[in-house]
Structures are given as C-alpha cells and as structure tokens.
Design an enzyme around this catalytic site. Structure first.
Site, PDB file in Angstrom:
ATOM      1  N   GLN A   1       0.835  -1.200   0.000  1.00 44.30           N
ATOM      2  CA  GLN A   1       0.000   0.000   0.000  1.00 44.30           C
ATOM      3  C   GLN A   1       0.871   1.251   0.000  1.00 44.30           C
ATOM      4  O   GLN A   1       0.604   2.203  -0.736  1.00 44.30           O
ATOM      5  CB  GLN A   1      -0.901   0.014   1.248  1.00 44.30           C
TER       6      GLN A   1
ATOM      7  N   HIS B   1       2.145   3.012  -3.187  1.00 44.11           N
ATOM      8  CA  HIS B   1       1.235   3.690  -4.118  1.00 44.11           C
ATOM      9  C   HIS B   1       1.502   5.185  -4.208  1.00 44.11           C
ATOM     10  O   HIS B   1       1.501   5.774  -5.283  1.00 44.11           O
ATOM     11  CB  HIS B   1      -0.228   3.485  -3.691  1.00 44.11           C
TER      12      HIS B   1
ATOM     13  N   GLU C   1     -10.468   0.971   3.102  1.00 48.48           N
ATOM     14  CA  GLU C   1     -10.729   0.531   1.728  1.00 48.48           C
ATOM     15  C   GLU C   1     -10.419  -0.967   1.607  1.00 48.48           C
ATOM     16  O   GLU C   1     -11.239  -1.737   1.139  1.00 48.48           O
ATOM     17  CB  GLU C   1      -9.828   1.345   0.785  1.00 48.48           C
ATOM     18  N   HIS C   2      -9.212  -1.350   2.022  1.00 44.20           N
ATOM     19  CA  HIS C   2      -8.814  -2.762   2.032  1.00 44.20           C
ATOM     20  C   HIS C   2      -8.598  -3.189   3.469  1.00 44.20           C
ATOM     21  O   HIS C   2      -7.952  -2.481   4.235  1.00 44.20           O
ATOM     22  CB  HIS C   2      -7.487  -2.977   1.295  1.00 44.20           C
TER      23      HIS C   2
ATOM     24  N   ASP D   1      -6.193  -6.812  -6.084  1.00 40.46           N
ATOM     25  CA  ASP D   1      -5.793  -5.715  -6.972  1.00 40.46           C
ATOM     26  C   ASP D   1      -5.712  -6.184  -8.418  1.00 40.46           C
ATOM     27  O   ASP D   1      -5.912  -5.402  -9.346  1.00 40.46           O
ATOM     28  CB  ASP D   1      -4.419  -5.169  -6.567  1.00 40.46           C
TER      29      ASP D   1
ATOM     30  N   HIS E   1     -53.693  13.991  -7.770  1.00 40.55           N
ATOM     31  CA  HIS E   1     -53.211  12.640  -7.473  1.00 40.55           C
ATOM     32  C   HIS E   1     -54.380  11.758  -7.051  1.00 40.55           C
ATOM     33  O   HIS E   1     -54.496  10.598  -7.459  1.00 40.55           O
ATOM     34  CB  HIS E   1     -52.178  12.665  -6.340  1.00 40.55           C
TER      35      HIS E   1
END
Lengths: 430, 430
Positions: free
Chosen positions: B255, B258, B322-323, B356, B415
């Site tokens: 991670q 990145h 996220e992960h 991934d 209506h």
C-alpha cells in the site's frame, strides 16, 4: 399545452429539454450556513430556525409527548391508509434482500459479497402546507428493513414550533429512531457533521428546494453520501388509441399539480387521443384546487404524436422519464423495450399515484434524465456490498504468478513481493 | 512508522484521521477547461493535450493499427496474466447478475424490478510511467457483462502520442468499444458532454489525480454520474499473534508504495507482532525500487496495539478501511463482525495484491472512510434497476381508497383524482 405531430428525430433533444436547475450560484450562501452549523452546532441551527422557519425553539428534538399527541391528531382513515401503504412498501422492499453467492473463481480462490446496512442514515422531509408523510414511508421503511441502526429524520417545524402530526405518525409507523425540528440547509449540515442534538449520519436522503439540493451537493463532495441528484418531477404517458383519455389527462394533471416546473408529456401514436386528452385536461383542470400551479406547468407540457409505437419507445428512451405510464394494448411488450425510466406503470389501472403512495414501489426516483445512469431508491440505497476473499494454498499457487507479472509490469514491486513471500513460504512448507 | 499502544477510544478519531483532500479550490481552473471542451469540442481537447501531455495529435482516436501493434508489444507472459485475471474478474462479476422477483404486494398489485445496463459508460485510465492496465479490466469487464452498449476509454498519450500497449491490450481483452488519447480534465469533460470524436456517456468511472477528481465532482453535480468520490488508497491489516510478520510487512508496503499519501495501518492484539512487523517493514523497504515514495507514506503509517480482538474490530469499523486484511486464527468469525470496509482479505494467503489484480474481486473501492456509505464497483455500478407495476381491478379497488386518503391529506387533489376516475370507471363496468 403544446401539441406536436411527427417531430423529426433531429428535433427531439430540443423538444425534450428540461428546465435547467443551476444550484452552483447558491453555493456561496449555502456554504456559509453549512460552515456555521459545522462550527457552532445547535446554536447556529436554532438561530437559522428562527430566521428561516420563524420558529423559536427551546429544543430541536421532537419529544415523546409530541409524538404521542400526533397520533391523536391523525384521523383514523389516514392512519389506516398509512399502515396499508407501509405494509406494501415493506413487502416489496423486503423482497429485495440480497443474498451473495460464494464463487470459486479458480480452485482455492473463493470470493463473495455480503450486504451490510449503512449504520446511520438521515432523512430530510420538507415542510410547508402539504406534509410529505408519504416520503417518510418511502425512505424509512427500506432503511428499517436494511437494518440501519440509526434512522434520523429532520423536518422544518411550523411557526408554532411543531411538526405536522401525519409526518410524526408515519415516522413512528416506519420505525424512525429520532426526529428533529430542523429544515433547509441547516438540516443537511446538521446531519452531515452532527451537532449536540443531531447525530452525524453517513448518507442523506430526501427531497427539498434548490437550497437543500445545493446543500446536499456540497456536503456530498467530501463528507457524506446522498441518495441522488435532484430535479423537478416528471411523468410521461406512452399511449396508443386504446388508452382512456380521462385516465391519461388525470395522470398528466397529477404531475402538473406538483409545481410550475413539473414536466408532463404524452407520447402517442393516435392523433385522436392527443386531441381528446387536450380537451379532457382542460375539463379536469378547472376542478383542481391547485389549478394555478398546474396551469403554469401545463404551459410547457407536450402532447406528441409519433408515427409508430417503435418511435414512441425510442423517444421515451431518449427522454428517460422519472415516471412512465404505458397505456397501450400490448403494454408488456412495450415495457420490455424500455431501457431508460425510473418507474414504469403498466396498463390503464396503474396510475402514478399508486406508486407515489401505496402499491409498494418507491417514489424517490431519478428525474432530469438521470434515469439513464441512476436507479430510484430501493433497499440497495441503504446497504453496501462488501467483498470478501479467502485464498487457499492451491489458489495462491494458481493466481500468484499472474499477479507477480502484472504487478511487475505496473512497476509495483511491493505488490509483487506480497505474493512472492507467500509463494516462498509455501515452498518451504512443502 | 508510528507505534501506538492501547489508545483510548477518545483518541481514535484523531488517530485515524486521513489527509484532507480539498478539491474545491481547484474548481475555477477545472471549470474553465470543462467549459472550453464543452464549447469547442475536439479543438480544445487537442490543444489541452499539447499543453498538458506534450502530445501533438492529429486524431484523438486510437486506430485499429495502433491496437494491432500493441498486441505485438505486450509480452506473452503478461498477455497470459491479463487473460487469467480477466477470466476471474468475469467469473465473479457474472455471478452478480440480478434477477428481480415479481412480488404481489396485495392481490392484483404486482411490482418488480428489472436490471438494465447503463447504455454508455466512460472509463478514465490515468497515464504516467506505470500503466494501470489492471484498472481497465476492473472497469471494462463488468461493463461488458452488464451489457453496456458503448464502453468508451480515455487515457492520456505519452509525448510520442501513443498509449501504453498493455492498456490497449487489456482494453481489447475486456471488450472496450472505443479508445481515445485524452487525459486529465479534458477527458472527463469530453466524456461528460461529448465532442466530435468522443461520445457523451452517462456515467464516468476511474481513478485520477486531484484535477481529474475535481472534474468528476463538477460534472457529476448535474450532467453525468460518477463511480464514487475519490481519495488516497489505504489498507488495514487486522492481526493477532498468529500472523506472519513477513506477510504483514509486505502487505503494508504494497500500500505504501502507491503514493506519499497512502495509508497503511496495522491493528493487532500482539505487541510482539507490532515490533516484528516494524523490523520487517524496514528490512523489506530497503529492497524496494519505490523506496522513497513508500518511506514518505510510512512516516504516517500506524502500528496500533489494542487490548482485545473485539476492540480491534470496533476500531476497524470506525476507520472503515478501503482494504482490510484479516490475519487472525479465527478470521471467519472476525469477518462476520466487519460492517465498514471496502474489500476484505481473509487469512494469511490472501494479500491485497490478489484483489488488486487477479482473484476476481474489483479493486475500485471506497477510500477515505467512504466505505461507511459506499460499495466498491461491482456489476451494480453498470446497471440501473427500473421498477415496474401492473395493477388489476382487484388491486386498484384494494389500494385505491388508501391512495385517495393519503393524496387528499397531502393536498394533492389531482393525485387523488387519478385514482377516483379509475374506480368510477370500474363501478360503471360492473
């Protein structure tokens, strides 16, 4: 009403244009309210309630006493109607529960999805003379079925500091956790960031005026999810010569009475129906209490004759109406070809009103052509699907080398290494 | 790395804070590019390509020749890896196909949902030295399965005016319809509004830098849907004393490489593991080509010891990573208690890299805590669920009176009338 016959396809875009709603020019005003609520909490909210709703409140919370009192103020027949509607909405949305399948994408590689409720959701219900208790049901019932732990409702109080009893009753029936007397931008801000009274939520639902819409857009940029972008409500009736002009006119009018910017469109293969609907709309309009609003909306309303049912369907998919009523002899076959619409009503006995209130489908739907990319609110709107994977030795041996190659080619050596260390360990164990 | 032991719950919010990404201050710049592309089409895009990507293009379209050539430039082992990944992604996403149930909410009231593909979708793939061909697969494969008719891909060319061959190869394998050499804000604008070359789409997917993110936000306010809000990538490893520190360190590093703002967090019940992971990260880091980026990210990386597995789970749900990699003895039981996460990796042989690239799950996931309200990309992201209803005489008789009462109480007489005219007609027929 504007009568159009056999328009050329090159004219469609212009003909189907919706009123442009630009909220960006409100952003400065709206942002300043949001920022004050974020910084000052309840104090700012109470001030804005006094300023905008003319309500002097000692507390933002609807008390248990107020809730109990509301029940005594709602007529028996409305209570029964709300309960019936709630039951149907519950039946339809409960059937949407998601059961994920576990998939072995390769031997030893198991992947699956699990549905989990959004823990905290906020519902916004506008105030005004006509209390939208139906929207309370449409949002709170699926939230409850999904399993949301905290279902917060904000709605502006009247000048007397009270919330309409029908809204409180619907909230109770639907299972809302807590109700707050907050309206407008300050309500959206309170739910997005939390105050001493109002809890922060993760997703905000519900209709509102252009200020509320702008506030939802702004907070959704970074801080909280929202249901969908907003626009004026709209209906299209797609009909052939078999349709009943009285029903069609009533359906167009039930949209037109919503607001001056509401869109009501008839697309038909029958010139005779076009004429009959025009006359019938005029006749029914005269009897409506909200005649003036409906008249303004009808000024932009289009009754369009096309050459064939195929063309009618193509035009419909280009327009992507929020509500689509299909009144044709073979409506099921037409329905099968609809790809862009929010909610579709089939046959002569399925008015939009049914879906607006009590058939069970949701009435929070994509307007403004958003049906091309968005669904209406459903159980999905209140859950997330989390993916899981469990990889066994056989699995990582099978996909590991491919991961290594791909990671190396994306120049992500650590990604590759996370596989390499595992493959090595497996070799040692063997 | 920051080592933390037994933090008090009152410190969690501060401890788990992510870097704030404010794109609003880019809106003026981004809006001006969008407006020019909207007004001038290809001409503006070509100018921006020259300005920002230093590419002088005669056409924005990737030609058939360029696509054919790309195939010869991708190594056999990468081709095989891409095909394997594509197969697994396809298997997992194909299993997500939605079959709506028809529900009779009451006798004579049938309601159902039908899944329909979004007709036109746009995929954005960033350029740069590391070509994200894996993201091409993650977005185009489900789009194809969903049945999207037009799958457009925009990606910036290099200075030589060419697109990376692996991106073109993945696009071909995944079934992308058309590829354009456009990057950045101009790509988002081109797909949102259409140009002479690039078709307008209804929903835009894909990662990008802060300018791309701001552009997606702006166009999503009114004109086109987007996949989800963006933020820096992140992983949490939740581990007990049984975890392998070599694997945990490799996962944190995958991670960290990145970007400088990537988040890598370890939450563990074992002080020994905390120490071992720290040492192992330092050891592995030294060997990485993207060492400098990873080092910057690791400076903010936290290795947190907590008192119990229960607390670890609570902390995880508060963070909403996220992960999430769960390396504990009884990982299935821990997984059952996770309610806020994008994608979860179970056991010691399920590294994030697997998801991934090649296990089959999607890697486009909610960052920045958005997992509390958003799901990752799945087949759902490429469809809409349209609701249908068909009401028979028995049905409208059953729910009609309730609709009339509710509409009257919401002061929507038209209506109500849409039901009344139908009930009257049924009476006459009888």
């Amino acid at each position: 009403m504007i009568l159009i016959s056999n328009p050329d396809q090159s004219q469609w875009t212009e003909m189907l244009k919706r009123p442009v709603m630009n909220t960006e020019n409100l952003f400065d005003t709206v942002r300043s309210i949001i920022n004050r609520v974020k910084a000052e909490g309840d104090r700012a909210v109470l001030e804005y309630e006094e300023k905008f709703d003319k309500a002097i409140l000692s507390s933002l919370v609807v008390s248990a006493e107020e809730q109990a009192e509301a029940e005594t103020l709602v007529s028996e027949d409305l209570q029964a109607a709300i309960r019936l509607a709630k039951q149907n909405i519950e039946t339809f949305h409960a059937a949407q529960r998601f059961e994920g399948k576990k998939v072995e994408t390769q031997p030893g590689v198991a992947c699956w999805q699990k549905a989990v409720a959004i823990e905290k959701v906020g519902l916004y219900i506008p105030g005004g003379t006509a209390p939208l208790f139906s929207t309370v049901l449409m949002l709170a019932v699926p939230a409850k079925i999904a399993g949301c732990k905290e279902i917060v409702l904000c709605t502006p109080p009247g000048k007397d500091g009270k919330v309409h009893p029908a809204v409180l009753f619907a909230a109770k029936v639907a299972g809302v956790s807590r109700i707050f007397k907050v309206g407008g931008v300050q309500a959206i801000a309170a739910m997005a960031y939390g105050t001493e009274s109002v809890p922060k939520v993760y997703k905000i639902f519900g209709p509102g005026n252009q200020y509320v819409t702008a506030a939802k857009q702004l907070v959704s940029l970074r801080d909280v999810a929202i249901d969908m972008p907003a626009g004026p409500s709209e209906v299209e009736v797609l009909a052939d010569e078999t349709a009943n002009p009285v029903f069609v006119a009533a359906d167009l009018l039930s949209q037109a009475e919503h607001g001056a910017d509401s869109q009501a469109v008839l697309v038909t293969t029958s010139a005779r129906l076009q004429q009959a609907v025009k006359e019938e709309v005029e006749r029914q309009l005269a009897l409506l209490p909200r005649k003036e609003i409906a008249e303004q909306s009808l000024a932009n309303s289009k009754l369009i004759v096309v050459r064939s049912l195929e063309e009618a369907i193509e035009l419909t998919n280009a327009y992507a109406p929020e509500h689509l009523i299909i009144e044709t002899a073979d409506y099921m076959s037409v329905a099968g070809k609809v790809v862009n619409a929010g909610s579709v009503f089939l046959g002569s006995l399925s008015p939009e009103s049914a879906g607006d209130y009590a058939s069970g489908t949701n009435h929070t739907l994509p307007t403004n052509g958003y049906a091309k990319a968005y669904s209406g609110v459903s159980l999905d709107s209140f859950i997330r699907k989390i993916t899981f994977q469990e990889i066994k030795p056989e699995g990582i041996r099978a996909i590991g080398p491919a991961i290594e190659v791909m990671a190396a080619n994306e120049q992500l050596a650590a990604h590759k290494n996370a596989v390499t260390v595992r493959l090595k360990e497996l070799e040692i164990e063997n």
